[in-house]
Motif scaffolding. Structure first.
Motif, short mmCIF file in Angstrom:
data_model
loop_
_atom_site.label_atom_id
_atom_site.label_comp_id
_atom_site.label_asym_id
_atom_site.label_seq_id
_atom_site.Cartn_x
_atom_site.Cartn_y
_atom_site.Cartn_z
N VAL A 62 0.78 -1.28 0.01
CA VAL A 62 -0.06 -0.35 -0.30
C VAL A 62 0.45 1.66 -0.56
N THR A 63 2.10 1.39 1.22
CA THR A 63 2.78 2.97 1.51
C THR A 63 3.25 2.64 -0.57
N ARG A 64 3.70 1.77 -1.22
CA ARG A 64 4.01 1.74 -2.55
C ARG A 64 3.36 1.75 -3.99
N TYR A 65 2.44 1.82 -3.41
CA TYR A 65 1.53 2.53 -4.22
C TYR A 65 0.93 3.89 -4.11
N LEU A 66 0.69 4.57 -3.14
CA LEU A 66 0.60 5.66 -2.18
C LEU A 66 1.29 6.23 -2.77
N ALA A 67 2.63 5.94 -2.74
CA ALA A 67 3.95 6.97 -3.55
C ALA A 67 4.14 6.66 -4.13
N ALA A 68 4.21 5.93 -5.43
CA ALA A 68 4.46 5.78 -6.72
C ALA A 68 2.82 6.08 -7.31
N GLU A 69 1.90 5.79 -7.13
CA GLU A 69 0.21 5.68 -8.03
C GLU A 69 0.08 6.87 -7.44
N ALA A 70 -0.57 7.06 -6.35
CA ALA A 70 -1.12 7.68 -5.62
C ALA A 70 -0.64 9.30 -5.56
N GLY A 71 0.49 9.61 -5.89
CA GLY A 71 1.13 10.69 -5.41
C GLY A 71 0.85 11.36 -4.27
N ILE A 72 0.96 10.64 -3.07
CA ILE A 72 1.44 10.53 -1.51
C ILE A 72 2.59 11.14 -1.31
N ARG A 73 2.18 12.18 -0.80
CA ARG A 73 4.19 12.47 0.12
C ARG A 73 4.36 12.71 1.24
N GLN A 74 3.02 12.27 2.17
CA GLN A 74 2.41 12.59 3.38
C GLN A 74 1.90 11.58 4.50
N PHE A 75 2.69 10.86 5.29
CA PHE A 75 1.88 10.07 5.31
C PHE A 75 1.80 9.91 7.66
N LEU A 76 0.97 9.76 8.25
CA LEU A 76 0.65 10.10 9.37
C LEU A 76 0.36 8.40 9.55
N ALA A 147 5.49 20.20 12.65
CA ALA A 147 6.37 21.18 11.97
C ALA A 147 6.62 19.58 10.88
N THR A 148 6.25 18.90 10.48
CA THR A 148 6.50 17.61 9.84
C THR A 148 5.75 17.83 8.69
N LEU A 149 4.39 18.03 8.94
CA LEU A 149 3.48 17.33 7.66
C LEU A 149 2.20 18.49 7.48
N ASP A 150 2.70 18.59 6.31
CA ASP A 150 1.32 20.25 5.94
C ASP A 150 -0.40 19.53 5.62
N MET A 151 -0.53 20.24 6.53
CA MET A 151 -1.74 19.81 7.10
C MET A 151 -2.95 20.48 5.67
N LYS A 152 -2.55 21.09 4.54
CA LYS A 152 -3.06 21.75 3.54
C LYS A 152 -2.76 20.68 2.33
N GLU A 153 -1.82 19.85 2.60
CA GLU A 153 -1.61 18.80 1.56
C GLU A 153 -2.49 17.51 1.78
N PRO A 154 -2.27 16.56 1.10
CA PRO A 154 -3.06 14.90 1.29
C PRO A 154 -1.78 14.11 2.10
N VAL A 155 -2.14 13.38 3.29
CA VAL A 155 -2.31 12.95 4.11
C VAL A 155 -2.33 11.37 4.12
N ALA A 156 -1.74 10.30 3.78
CA ALA A 156 -2.01 9.05 4.23
C ALA A 156 -2.25 8.30 6.06
N LEU A 157 -3.63 8.52 6.46
CA LEU A 157 -3.87 7.98 7.35
C LEU A 157 -3.87 6.92 7.43
N MET A 158 -3.23 5.98 8.16
CA MET A 158 -2.82 4.72 7.83
C MET A 158 -2.89 3.78 9.24
#
Ligand SMILES: C[S@@+](CC[C@H](N)C(=O)[O-])C[C@H]1O[C@@H](n2cnc3c(N)ncnc32)[C@H](O)[C@@H]1O
Length: 270
Positions: A62-76, A147-158
């Motif tokens: 899932v992490t690979r899918y989110l980073a490579a295909e869904a363009g997600i750059r932030q993970f919680l 300080a780590t995540l920009d809460m205006k940009e998409p986040v993957a909640l895991m």
């Protein structure tokens, strides 16, 4: 982060989910109480180690899918567990080095080992919060998260293999909803969860009893109950599946769904 006081907080006399899972995955950060509890579960559900391995494989895919295909750059990643091979930041930053990851767990032993999770690529950033999922507000407003995540940009909640520790009396659906409501458009919800879908009444009774005996509160959920966590969100194909059937890497002999008994799903929140 005060790892000395974390070490003092570690209670080796009681079983803890992070250490028990570490034992099933073949790790060394567990104690006799954890192994006893893990073995009590394995008595009723002998393929529990396979379930742990397949769950971890799901998290990596899932992490690979989110980073490579869904363009997600932030993970919680809440209920992150003890570091093991292929932590979220290693996979995401292997694809997009600028990825930012916040890990959260409430077990002091995870805090003691958190240094491995903080080993970020220089282009990105990682943080670890010693916090409890029962208090979503504290997590969401934590200065290290902000300080780590920009809460205006998409986040993957895991929430991977964690919500089954929340019995119905602990409002698991409200907790997940509160976290999702705080995330910006384009965010994703990732969950896996132990299921009772394949258990006949006799096995269900044995497993429920074993979980009680294991000393860790635990609730199996049916696929209908699991799907409820995603209600109102857009499931990413192939939808809710057994964890090993969620976008498998390549053809390989798959374990039987009842041997793993873990469901997984990913949805776009808005
Ligand atoms: C089975 S492990 C899963 C680890 C990792 N997510 C994975 O799937 O490989 C569950 C983790 O959830 C953590 N956990 C359980 N209840 C929690 C809570 N209320 N708040 C934060 N973490 C919790 C445990 O300490 C443990 O590390």
């Amino acid at each position: 982060m005060n790892s000395e006081s974390a070490a003092e907080r570690i209670d080796t006399t009681k079983p803890h989910p992070a250490r028990r899972y570490d034992y099933w995955l073949g790790g060394k950060d567990n104690f006799p109480a954890d192994r006893e509890s893990a073995d009590a579960v394995a008595e009723a559900f002998p393929t529990v180690r396979l379930a742990a391995v397949e769950n971890r494989n799901f998290l990596r895919r899932v992490t690979r899918y989110l980073a490579a295909e869904a363009g997600i750059r932030q993970f919680l990643d809440i209920g992150a567990g003890l570091p093991t091979a292929g932590n979220v930041h290693e996979i995401a930053q292997g694809i997009a080095p600028e990825s930012r990851i916040v890990y959260v767990d409430n077990d002091p032993i995870v805090l003691v080992h958190a240094r491995t999770l903080l080993n970020s690529a220089p282009e990105g950033r990682t943080a670890y919060l010693d916090a409890d999922l029962n208090d979503p507000e504290r997590i969401l407003n934590h200065p290290d998260l902000l300080a780590t995540l920009d809460m205006k940009e998409p986040v993957a909640l895991m929430l991977v293999a964690v919500m089954h520790f929340f019995t119905d009396d602990r409002q698991p659906y409200d907790l997940v909803r509160a976290l999702c409501d705080a995330l910006p458009p384009g965010s994703h919800l990732v969950m896996s969860h132990a299921t009772n879908d394949h258990l006949d009444p006799e096995d269900l009774a044995a497993t429920t009893e074993a979980n009680k005996r294991s000393g860790v509160p635990f609730q199996l959920r049916s696929s209908a109950e699991f799907t409820k966590f995603f209600s109102g969100y857009e499931l990413v194909p192939p939808g809710i599946t057994a964890v090993m059937e969620w976008r498998p890497d390549e053809y390989r002999a798959q374990p039987r769904a009842e041997a793993v008994s873990m469901l997984g799903g990913v949805a776009q929140i808005s």
